[in-house]
Design an enzyme around this catalytic site. Structure first.
Site, short mmCIF file in Angstrom:
data_model
loop_
_atom_site.label_atom_id
_atom_site.label_comp_id
_atom_site.label_asym_id
_atom_site.label_seq_id
_atom_site.Cartn_x
_atom_site.Cartn_y
_atom_site.Cartn_z
CB CYS A 45 8.10 -37.80 25.93
SG CYS A 45 7.40 -39.29 25.19
CB CYS A 87 21.48 -39.52 17.83
SG CYS A 87 21.02 -39.33 16.10
ZN LIG Z 1 6.96 -40.48 27.14
#
Ligand SMILES: [Zn+2]
Length: 161
Positions: free
Chosen positions: A79, A150
């Site tokens: 992330c 996606c």
């Molecule tokens: Zn995160």
């Protein structure tokens, strides 16, 4: 009507609870994470504009724009907001959609909710730790899962192995 992210998540949880009374909600192991305490202003100051748009505004980047589409090295996609590991490079495939695509996720890394922004219901998924939006998961992916995550390259960072 503008709903903030928290109320959306709460209502999604309430819906899930109504439709599946026997299902026990998974414990939120990141509930006390410092990443959850950042304000939208904090995020705006930390993130490049394109990443803020995806992670914090649930935006979608233009297809075929992310350099990560052509990232084929061995490693981990994390992330971009908080660094939590989300996908391994061996799960990446070319979906020809213009967005980085994966057929599975690192267990516990993502949380999901129904998304009714389009006429057809989609399943939105976000980082389990910072709650940053990542993308949508569809049922037209390759074997063995048949899933297609996606993602948005602007929401990811690649860490070579
Ligand atoms: Zn995160």
């Amino acid at each position: 009507m503008i709903l903030d992210r928290r109320s959306l998540l709460v209502s999604a949880a309430a819906l899930a609870a109504c439709s599946a009374p026997a299902a026990k909600a998974a414990p939120d192991k990141y509930a006390a994470s410092p990443w959850r305490k950042l304000t939208e202003a904090d995020w705006k100051a930390r993130l490049p504009p394109a990443s803020f748009d995806v992670l914090r505004q649930e935006g979608t980047e233009q297809p075929f724009t992310s350099p990560l589409n052509n990232e084929h090295r061995h490693g981990t996609f994390v992330c971009l907001g908080c660094g939590l590991a989300l996908f391994k490079s061996e799960w990446k495939f070319d979906s020809h959609t213009g967005w980085p695509s994966f057929w599975t996720e690192i267990p516990g890394a993502l949380a999901k909710k129904a998304d009714f922004q389009l006429i057809e219901e989609r399943t939105e998924y976000h980082c389990a730790q910072c709650l940053g939006h990542q993308g949508h998961v569809f049922n037209d992916g390759p074997k063995p899962t048949g899933l297609r995550y996606c993602d948005n390259g602007a929401a990811l960072k690649f860490i070579p192995a």
